[in-house]
Design a protein around this motif. Structure first.
Motif, PDB file in Angstrom:
ATOM      1  N   LYS A  89       0.831  -1.214   0.000  1.00 48.07           N
ATOM      2  CA  LYS A  89       0.000   0.000   0.000  1.00 48.07           C
ATOM      3  C   LYS A  89       0.860   1.256   0.000  1.00 48.07           C
ATOM      4  CE  LYS A  89      -3.734   0.000   2.570  1.00 48.07           C
ATOM      5  NZ  LYS A  89      -4.898   0.289   3.430  1.00 48.07           N
ATOM      6  N   THR A 138      -9.584   8.634   3.165  1.00 47.35           N
ATOM      7  CA  THR A 138      -9.726   7.353   2.465  1.00 47.35           C
ATOM      8  C   THR A 138     -10.905   7.416   1.499  1.00 47.35           C
ATOM      9  OG1 THR A 138      -8.827   6.200   4.394  1.00 47.35           O
ATOM     10  CG2 THR A 138     -10.026   4.865   2.799  1.00 47.35           C
ATOM     11  N   GLN A 187     -21.531  -0.855   0.163  1.00 41.24           N
ATOM     12  CA  GLN A 187     -21.637  -1.893   1.200  1.00 41.24           C
ATOM     13  C   GLN A 187     -20.888  -1.429   2.441  1.00 41.24           C
ATOM     14  OE1 GLN A 187     -19.277  -5.487   0.693  1.00 41.24           O
ATOM     15  NE2 GLN A 187     -20.944  -6.706   1.536  1.00 41.24           N
ATOM     16  N   GLY A 242     -19.919   2.694   7.493  1.00 39.20           N
ATOM     17  CA  GLY A 242     -19.112   3.029   8.671  1.00 39.20           C
ATOM     18  C   GLY A 242     -18.364   4.321   8.428  1.00 39.20           C
ATOM     19  N   ASN A 243     -17.185   4.424   9.026  1.00 33.50           N
ATOM     20  CA  ASN A 243     -16.428   5.681   8.922  1.00 33.50           C
ATOM     21  C   ASN A 243     -16.157   6.065   7.473  1.00 33.50           C
ATOM     22  OD1 ASN A 243     -16.148   6.157  11.727  1.00 33.50           O
ATOM     23  ND2 ASN A 243     -14.613   4.545  11.812  1.00 33.50           N
ATOM     24  N   GLY A 250     -17.450   4.386   4.537  1.00 32.72           N
ATOM     25  CA  GLY A 250     -18.631   4.242   3.681  1.00 32.72           C
ATOM     26  C   GLY A 250     -19.589   5.420   3.799  1.00 32.72           C
ATOM     27  N   ASP A 260     -26.033  -2.138   5.346  1.00 35.28           N
ATOM     28  CA  ASP A 260     -25.214  -2.171   6.549  1.00 35.28           C
ATOM     29  C   ASP A 260     -25.875  -3.125   7.538  1.00 35.28           C
ATOM     30  OD1 ASP A 260     -22.880  -0.081   7.811  1.00 35.28           O
ATOM     31  OD2 ASP A 260     -24.000  -1.286   9.270  1.00 35.28           O
ATOM     32  N   MET A 261     -25.060  -3.727   8.404  1.00 34.83           N
ATOM     33  CA  MET A 261     -25.605  -4.610   9.437  1.00 34.83           C
ATOM     34  C   MET A 261     -26.464  -3.812  10.418  1.00 34.83           C
ATOM     35  SD  MET A 261     -24.169  -7.370   8.520  1.00 34.83           S
ATOM     36  CE  MET A 261     -24.091  -8.638   9.770  1.00 34.83           C
ATOM     37  N   ASP A 262     -26.200  -2.522  10.509  1.00 26.48           N
ATOM     38  CA  ASP A 262     -26.902  -1.662  11.464  1.00 26.48           C
ATOM     39  C   ASP A 262     -28.031  -0.920  10.727  1.00 26.48           C
ATOM     40  OD1 ASP A 262     -27.747   0.246  13.221  1.00 26.48           O
ATOM     41  OD2 ASP A 262     -25.766   1.103  13.609  1.00 26.48           O
ATOM     42  N   ARG A 292     -28.222   2.943  10.443  1.00 24.04           N
ATOM     43  CA  ARG A 292     -27.381   3.659   9.458  1.00 24.04           C
ATOM     44  C   ARG A 292     -28.064   3.704   8.094  1.00 24.04           C
ATOM     45  NH1 ARG A 292     -21.106   2.492  11.205  1.00 24.04           N
ATOM     46  NH2 ARG A 292     -21.581   2.538  13.397  1.00 24.04           N
ATOM     47  N   THR A 351     -27.949  -7.014   3.203  1.00 21.19           N
ATOM     48  CA  THR A 351     -26.482  -7.119   3.246  1.00 21.19           C
ATOM     49  C   THR A 351     -25.957  -8.258   2.361  1.00 21.19           C
ATOM     50  OG1 THR A 351     -26.688  -8.419   5.261  1.00 21.19           O
ATOM     51  CG2 THR A 351     -26.150  -6.104   5.528  1.00 21.19           C
ATOM     52  N   CYS A 386     -17.209  -1.384   1.236  1.00 20.22           N
ATOM     53  CA  CYS A 386     -16.586  -0.574   2.297  1.00 20.22           C
ATOM     54  C   CYS A 386     -16.840  -1.209   3.661  1.00 20.22           C
ATOM     55  CB  CYS A 386     -17.144   0.851   2.274  1.00 20.22           C
ATOM     56  SG  CYS A 386     -16.808   1.738   0.755  1.00 20.22           S
ATOM     57  N   ILE A 410     -16.255  -5.402   4.633  1.00 19.86           N
ATOM     58  CA  ILE A 410     -15.468  -6.575   5.012  1.00 19.86           C
ATOM     59  C   ILE A 410     -14.601  -7.062   3.854  1.00 19.86           C
ATOM     60  CG2 ILE A 410     -16.937  -7.506   6.838  1.00 19.86           C
ATOM     61  CD1 ILE A 410     -18.390  -9.082   4.554  1.00 19.86           C
ATOM     62  N   ASN A 459      -7.373   2.597  -1.593  1.00 26.50           N
ATOM     63  CA  ASN A 459      -7.782   2.945  -0.221  1.00 26.50           C
ATOM     64  C   ASN A 459      -6.622   3.539   0.589  1.00 26.50           C
ATOM     65  OD1 ASN A 459      -6.241   0.806   0.740  1.00 26.50           O
ATOM     66  ND2 ASN A 459      -7.984  -0.493   1.261  1.00 26.50           N
TER      67      ASN A 459
HETATM   68  P1  NAD Z   1     -16.104   0.751  10.183  1.00 23.67           P
HETATM   69  O1  NAD Z   1     -15.968  -0.335  11.185  1.00 23.67           O
HETATM   70  O2  NAD Z   1     -16.257   2.169  10.636  1.00 23.67           O
HETATM   71  O3  NAD Z   1     -17.370   0.464   9.223  1.00 23.67           O
HETATM   72  C1  NAD Z   1     -17.702  -0.771   8.721  1.00 23.67           C
HETATM   73  C2  NAD Z   1     -19.215  -0.764   8.477  1.00 23.67           C
HETATM   74  O4  NAD Z   1     -19.552  -1.943   7.763  1.00 23.67           O
HETATM   75  C3  NAD Z   1     -20.027  -0.776   9.771  1.00 23.67           C
HETATM   76  O5  NAD Z   1     -21.063   0.195   9.676  1.00 23.67           O
HETATM   77  C4  NAD Z   1     -20.606  -2.187   9.817  1.00 23.67           C
HETATM   78  O6  NAD Z   1     -21.889  -2.247  10.455  1.00 23.67           O
HETATM   79  C5  NAD Z   1     -20.721  -2.518   8.346  1.00 23.67           C
HETATM   80  N1  NAD Z   1     -20.718  -3.927   8.019  1.00 23.67           N
HETATM   81  C6  NAD Z   1     -20.015  -4.940   8.594  1.00 23.67           C
HETATM   82  N2  NAD Z   1     -20.268  -6.096   7.962  1.00 23.67           N
HETATM   83  C7  NAD Z   1     -21.116  -5.811   6.961  1.00 23.67           C
HETATM   84  C8  NAD Z   1     -21.747  -6.585   5.945  1.00 23.67           C
HETATM   85  N3  NAD Z   1     -21.540  -7.890   5.840  1.00 23.67           N
HETATM   86  N4  NAD Z   1     -22.571  -5.960   5.069  1.00 23.67           N
HETATM   87  C9  NAD Z   1     -22.786  -4.630   5.159  1.00 23.67           C
HETATM   88  N5  NAD Z   1     -22.234  -3.847   6.106  1.00 23.67           N
HETATM   89  C10 NAD Z   1     -21.415  -4.431   6.992  1.00 23.67           C
HETATM   90  O7  NAD Z   1     -14.852   0.606   9.217  1.00 23.67           O
HETATM   91  P2  NAD Z   1     -14.218   1.712   8.261  1.00 23.67           P
HETATM   92  O8  NAD Z   1     -13.133   2.411   8.967  1.00 23.67           O
HETATM   93  O9  NAD Z   1     -15.311   2.480   7.592  1.00 23.67           O
HETATM   94  O10 NAD Z   1     -13.500   0.775   7.177  1.00 23.67           O
HETATM   95  C11 NAD Z   1     -14.264   0.078   6.197  1.00 23.67           C
HETATM   96  C12 NAD Z   1     -13.320  -0.810   5.396  1.00 23.67           C
HETATM   97  O11 NAD Z   1     -12.302  -0.017   4.778  1.00 23.67           O
HETATM   98  C13 NAD Z   1     -12.568  -1.850   6.256  1.00 23.67           C
HETATM   99  O12 NAD Z   1     -12.374  -3.011   5.469  1.00 23.67           O
HETATM  100  C14 NAD Z   1     -11.229  -1.177   6.508  1.00 23.67           C
HETATM  101  O13 NAD Z   1     -10.204  -2.127   6.769  1.00 23.67           O
HETATM  102  C15 NAD Z   1     -11.012  -0.461   5.197  1.00 23.67           C
HETATM  103  N6  NAD Z   1     -10.115   0.698   5.280  1.00 23.67           N
HETATM  104  C16 NAD Z   1     -10.419   1.736   6.110  1.00 23.67           C
HETATM  105  C17 NAD Z   1      -9.584   2.843   6.138  1.00 23.67           C
HETATM  106  C18 NAD Z   1      -9.898   4.032   7.013  1.00 23.67           C
HETATM  107  O14 NAD Z   1      -9.332   5.115   6.790  1.00 23.67           O
HETATM  108  N7  NAD Z   1     -10.824   3.912   7.984  1.00 23.67           N
HETATM  109  C19 NAD Z   1      -8.433   2.903   5.339  1.00 23.67           C
HETATM  110  C20 NAD Z   1      -8.155   1.817   4.493  1.00 23.67           C
HETATM  111  C21 NAD Z   1      -9.011   0.726   4.478  1.00 23.67           C
END
Ligand code: NAD
Length: 349
Positions: A67, A149, A178, A181-182, A184, A202-204, A207, A222, A236, A238, A286
């Motif tokens: 990366k 990101t 998909q 979270g932070n 997405g 989202d699982m939640d 949201r 999902t 965004c 898993i 990413n």
């Molecule tokens: P996060 O934990 O804030 O958000 C993940 C979201 O996905 C949550 O809202 C969760 O409820 C949802 N979720 C989980 N399983 C799911 C499913 N099966 N179907 C639909 N929704 C589902 O994580 P994040 O920081 O937003 O990161 C998201 C992805 O991006 C991760 O794979 C992370 O490794 C990757 N990533 C994040 C960053 C960053 O800056 N935060 C940087 C590079 C890569």
């Protein structure tokens, strides 16, 4: 605290860090410092065994080498993990001990947030090590990397759409996101502002309901979001979402999202290519977060120019990958690996 060196020919260094008083057991892996100090986050997770934790830290640190090289940063690849449930086991005393272990490497490894860790934890680590980024305070504090990101993913989405359709316009495009979270959520907001129509999962449910009321997003189950009738699928949430089972159902022309390790196996990249789906390789697009964090590690005074330059380089690299893929029919992920390995990976396995 006891720091012991583990034998690991594929990496420059693997350390086990243990402390009886705080219950700490963790690992620090340095895959490569060929491009600069190894950088990668600290993950706090209840691994089933030390063997699983070692497998994860080795894999993740190698991924950071790729990366950081893809983002053209003067940083190598490293990662750290602590075994345990962050809700119960993450104490300030334990983090301070782990910080001291990071400090003992004298800057060969820089840490930041990963799963199970928050910006406040970075402040605790900073009590015992100088080699921590993603902080909220300090002269070069870079803060939450997620919006950066998302910005990088959005930029990459435009490049990929340009290849797929001849125009990089997002207005009127249907994008299936998909995971809200932070990253997405920030991405969905940017897409809405650019005039895209959103489908979200989202699982939640709170949201997705919020996305529906705020942006008129369509809510998708999902386990169906990958198959949504969209122009772009943005994973965004898993890893492993692109598999032999899901790929036949994918409707989108473009896949561009933030999730790490989206391909369930390297072989499915060929399946995407043969279906004519343009996959923007995950670790190439990413990198916005680590680009932001790099301004703190490298103490970049003009961070705005640095970010603009690195985002341009990312867009150019993706364009090169997609151009080569369209000429050769090779999977985009394979091309990305080749280009990055050519850049600087003397210790690549
Ligand atoms: P996060 O934990 O804030 O958000 C993940 C979201 O996905 C949550 O809202 C969760 O409820 C949802 N979720 C989980 N399983 C799911 C499913 N099966 N179907 C639909 N929704 C589902 O994580 P994040 O920081 O937003 O990161 C998201 C992805 O991006 C991760 O794979 C992370 O490794 C990757 N990533 C994040 C960053 C960053 O800056 N935060 C940087 C590079 C890569």
């Amino acid at each position: 605290m006891i720091v012991s060196v583990r034998d690991c020919p594929s990496h420059e260094q693997l350390l086990r860090v243990a402390d009886d008083a705080t219950g700490l057991i963790g690992f620090i892996a340095i895959h490569s410092t060929a491009r600069g100090p190894a950088a990668g986050g600290l993950r706090f997770k209840p691994y089933p065994s030390e063997k699983d934790a070692i497998a994860d830290v080795l894999n993740l640190s190698r991924g950071m080498t790729y990366k950081n090289a893809a983002a053209d940063l003067p940083l190598g690849g490293g990662k750290a993990v602590i075994l345990g449930d962050p809700a119960q086991d993450k104490t300030p005393e334990l983090l301070r001990v782990f910080g001291a272990a990071i400090e003992s490497l004298h800057g060969r490894y820089w840490t930041a947030e990963d799963m199970g860790m928050a910006p406040a934890d970075m402040e605790v680590l900073a009590e015992t090590t100088a080699y921590v980024a993603g902080r909220m305070t300090g002269a070069f504090a870079s803060g939450d990397p997620s919006p950066a990101t998302a910005e990088g993913v959005l930029r990459a989405m435009r490049v990929a759409l340009g290849h797929a359709t001849g125009t990089d316009a997002l207005a009127g495009r249907k994008v299936a996101v998909q995971g809200l979270g932070n990253v997405g959520w920030a991405l969905a907001e940017m897409l809405h502002r650019a005039g895209a129509h959103l489908m979200v999962a989202d699982m939640d449910p709170a949201r997705t309901e919020k996305a529906k009321s705020r942006w008129g997003a369509g809510i998708v189950a999902t386990d169906k979001i990958h198959a949504a009738p969209a122009d772009v699928f943005a994973p965004c949430a898993i890893g492993g979402i692109l598999s032999a089972q899901t790929i036949p159902d994918i409707h989108a022309k473009v896949i561009a999202g933030s999730a790490n390790n989206q391909l369930a196996t390297p072989a499915v990249g060929a399946q995407l290519a043969s279906r004519g789906v343009i996959y923007a390789p995950d670790y190439v697009i990413n990198s916005g977060g680590v680009i932001l964090v790099s301004t703190e590690i490298l103490q970049i005074a003009d961070s705005a120019s640095w970010l603009a330059e690195k985002f341009d380089a990312m867009a150019l690299l993706l364009d090169q990958i997609l151009t080569r893929a369209s000429k050769t029919g090779q999977p985009t992920a394979d091309i990305a690996d080749q280009i990055v390995e050519e850049r600087a990976l003397p210790t690549a396995a």
